[in-house]
Design an enzyme around this catalytic site. Sequence first.
Site, PDB file in Angstrom:
ATOM      1  N   CYS A 167       0.830  -1.211   0.000  1.00 17.80           N
ATOM      2  CA  CYS A 167       0.000   0.000   0.000  1.00 17.80           C
ATOM      3  C   CYS A 167       0.867   1.265   0.000  1.00 17.80           C
ATOM      4  O   CYS A 167       0.668   2.163  -0.830  1.00 17.80           O
ATOM      5  CB  CYS A 167      -0.952  -0.033   1.188  1.00 17.80           C
ATOM      6  SG  CYS A 167      -0.197  -0.528   2.752  1.00 17.80           S
TER       7      CYS A 167
HETATM    8  N1  LIG Z   1      -4.137  -4.158   5.117  1.00 14.45           N
HETATM    9  C1  LIG Z   1      -3.613  -3.485   4.106  1.00 14.45           C
HETATM   10  O1  LIG Z   1      -3.815  -2.267   3.964  1.00 14.45           O
HETATM   11  C2  LIG Z   1      -2.755  -4.195   3.100  1.00 14.45           C
HETATM   12  C3  LIG Z   1      -2.417  -3.523   1.938  1.00 14.45           C
HETATM   13  C4  LIG Z   1      -1.608  -4.157   0.979  1.00 14.45           C
HETATM   14  C5  LIG Z   1      -1.164  -5.436   1.222  1.00 14.45           C
HETATM   15  N2  LIG Z   1      -1.490  -6.066   2.377  1.00 14.45           N
HETATM   16  C6  LIG Z   1      -1.002  -7.443   2.554  1.00 14.45           C
HETATM   17  O2  LIG Z   1      -2.067  -8.322   2.219  1.00 14.45           O
HETATM   18  C7  LIG Z   1      -2.032  -9.494   3.048  1.00 14.45           C
HETATM   19  C8  LIG Z   1      -3.357  -9.601   3.808  1.00 14.45           C
HETATM   20  O3  LIG Z   1      -3.553  -8.407   4.530  1.00 14.45           O
HETATM   21  P1  LIG Z   1      -4.829  -8.167   5.462  1.00 14.45           P
HETATM   22  O4  LIG Z   1      -4.729  -6.763   5.918  1.00 14.45           O
HETATM   23  O5  LIG Z   1      -6.059  -8.655   4.811  1.00 14.45           O
HETATM   24  O6  LIG Z   1      -4.441  -9.134   6.683  1.00 14.45           O
HETATM   25  P2  LIG Z   1      -5.408  -9.722   7.826  1.00 14.45           P
HETATM   26  O7  LIG Z   1      -6.578  -8.843   8.019  1.00 14.45           O
HETATM   27  O8  LIG Z   1      -4.501  -9.976   8.978  1.00 14.45           O
HETATM   28  O9  LIG Z   1      -5.901 -11.115   7.208  1.00 14.45           O
HETATM   29  C9  LIG Z   1      -5.013 -12.104   6.801  1.00 14.45           C
HETATM   30  C10 LIG Z   1      -5.735 -13.452   6.765  1.00 14.45           C
HETATM   31  O10 LIG Z   1      -4.764 -14.427   6.397  1.00 14.45           O
HETATM   32  C11 LIG Z   1      -5.016 -15.634   7.083  1.00 14.45           C
HETATM   33  N3  LIG Z   1      -3.729 -16.113   7.638  1.00 14.45           N
HETATM   34  C12 LIG Z   1      -3.034 -15.568   8.669  1.00 14.45           C
HETATM   35  N4  LIG Z   1      -1.901 -16.269   8.864  1.00 14.45           N
HETATM   36  C13 LIG Z   1      -1.898 -17.261   7.938  1.00 14.45           C
HETATM   37  C14 LIG Z   1      -0.993 -18.325   7.635  1.00 14.45           C
HETATM   38  N5  LIG Z   1       0.130 -18.504   8.324  1.00 14.45           N
HETATM   39  N6  LIG Z   1      -1.308 -19.161   6.614  1.00 14.45           N
HETATM   40  C15 LIG Z   1      -2.437 -18.991   5.919  1.00 14.45           C
HETATM   41  N7  LIG Z   1      -3.342 -18.018   6.160  1.00 14.45           N
HETATM   42  C16 LIG Z   1      -3.062 -17.162   7.154  1.00 14.45           C
HETATM   43  C17 LIG Z   1      -5.998 -15.345   8.206  1.00 14.45           C
HETATM   44  O11 LIG Z   1      -7.175 -16.033   7.890  1.00 14.45           O
HETATM   45  P3  LIG Z   1      -7.563 -17.413   8.653  1.00 14.45           P
HETATM   46  O12 LIG Z   1      -7.159 -17.215  10.092  1.00 14.45           O
HETATM   47  O13 LIG Z   1      -9.035 -17.503   8.439  1.00 14.45           O
HETATM   48  O14 LIG Z   1      -6.803 -18.502   7.953  1.00 14.45           O
HETATM   49  C18 LIG Z   1      -6.268 -13.851   8.115  1.00 14.45           C
HETATM   50  O15 LIG Z   1      -7.633 -13.523   8.238  1.00 14.45           O
HETATM   51  C19 LIG Z   1      -0.823  -9.305   3.961  1.00 14.45           C
HETATM   52  O16 LIG Z   1       0.287  -9.955   3.409  1.00 14.45           O
HETATM   53  C20 LIG Z   1      -0.612  -7.788   3.971  1.00 14.45           C
HETATM   54  O17 LIG Z   1       0.712  -7.427   4.246  1.00 14.45           O
HETATM   55  C21 LIG Z   1      -2.292  -5.479   3.322  1.00 14.45           C
END
Ligand SMILES: NC(=O)c1ccc[n+]([C@@H]2O[C@H](COP(=O)([O-])OP(=O)(O)OC[C@H]3O[C@@H](n4cnc5c(N)ncnc54)[C@H](OP(=O)(O)O)[C@@H]3O)[C@@H](O)[C@H]2O)c1
Length: 337
Positions: free
Chosen positions: A151
């Site tokens: 982001c």
């Molecule tokens: N938030 C932002 O603004 C943003 C922007 C750009 C990129 N990103 C990237 O996009 C990705 C997701 O971000 P998010 O903000 O949606 O994160 P989040 O809200 O923490 O959600 C991540 C999901 O991944 C699953 N997870 C966690 N650990 C895991 C593992 N070891 N193996 C498999 N699944 C796992 C979990 O689902 P379950 O527990 O149901 O399996 C969790 O709900 C990250 O890599 C983050 O750095 C985020």
Amino acid sequence: MTTKVALIGATGYNGADLMKILLRHPHAEVVYLGSRSEDRPRICDVHPSLLGMTDMIVEPLDMEKIAKRADVCFLGVPHTAAMEFVPTLLEKGVKVIDLSADYRLKDPALYTKWYKHEHTDKANRKRAVYGLPEIFAEEIAKADLVANPGCYPTSVILAAYPLIKEGLVSSSFVADSKSGVTGAGKKLTETTHFPEANESVAAYKVGVHQHTPEMEQVLATVSQRSTKVTFVPHLIPMDRGIESSLYLPPSAGVDDDSITNAYQKYYKDEPFIRLRHGVFGRTKDVTGTNFCDLAWTVTDEFVIVSSVIDNLIKGAAGQAVENMNLMFGHARTEGLL
Ligand SMILES: NC(=O)c1ccc[n+]([C@@H]2O[C@H](COP(=O)([O-])OP(=O)(O)OC[C@H]3O[C@@H](n4cnc5c(N)ncnc54)[C@H](OP(=O)(O)O)[C@@H]3O)[C@@H](O)[C@H]2O)c1
């Protein structure tokens, strides 16, 4: 033709926004939602904002099921987790759009240095295309593995790209960014829970934030000059949105017109860039949209550019769908305007 979509990490913040976009997309059908949990909840019970839109169940992780049902899989999981899924998905013929950082950096040594982890899928890392459509649309259209940008890097690279590419500014500059708390994901941490984050602003990971090499890598690639970004991120007490202020030393003779002309040259036909010369935008102006609003001014010492995006849309889910549109021959704006 309809693109069949699987989503791993459906229960996270990106999962929620991907669902909202994909359920309205005229040429996409969500066919699988995955979680590590065995509970099999309805996604609308996990994300109540989806109530009335879908009754889909979140299923335990199963690569065979994904391969049978889907053309593409979005990975909304943390870095290091994504590279556990990518080799199998690609082998089974499923294209991948990875929202984590696992496939963004070309140099494995940089990945180890900034993410404190060895990369375990070096072969596929090489074939990954960086998913910033304003720069790499042609390559994205041919890719089977897209590394969706971070982001912060989205906001900074889009602001700097035309100016660096045209040699109008120094390739060593300062980026001062502010992000809402959703940037850190759904999991509770000490720095992001309400009393810690509310009514407070803090710089963090100053000079050591893991998004720094991503910005430098892309800007160096497009300009063929080594690039140094002094990056200072801040956590601010709002849910979503990023504002990045860039301070770029101008090259000799550069004035306001040169900067305006460069932005016009690169972005006048870009559907998601809004050029707002002199009108410094607010994160509110882009909330819930895939737009990046850019504004600039030239002082004696700096070209100052402000870039605002929604971290969860242009900074994540929206850009990921933009990439899917390119990979599957849909109009780039489909589902996003
Ligand atoms: N938030 C932002 O603004 C943003 C922007 C750009 C990129 N990103 C990237 O996009 C990705 C997701 O971000 P998010 O903000 O949606 O994160 P989040 O809200 O923490 O959600 C991540 C999901 O991944 C699953 N997870 C966690 N650990 C895991 C593992 N070891 N193996 C498999 N699944 C796992 C979990 O689902 P379950 O527990 O149901 O399996 C969790 O709900 C990250 O890599 C983050 O750095 C985020």
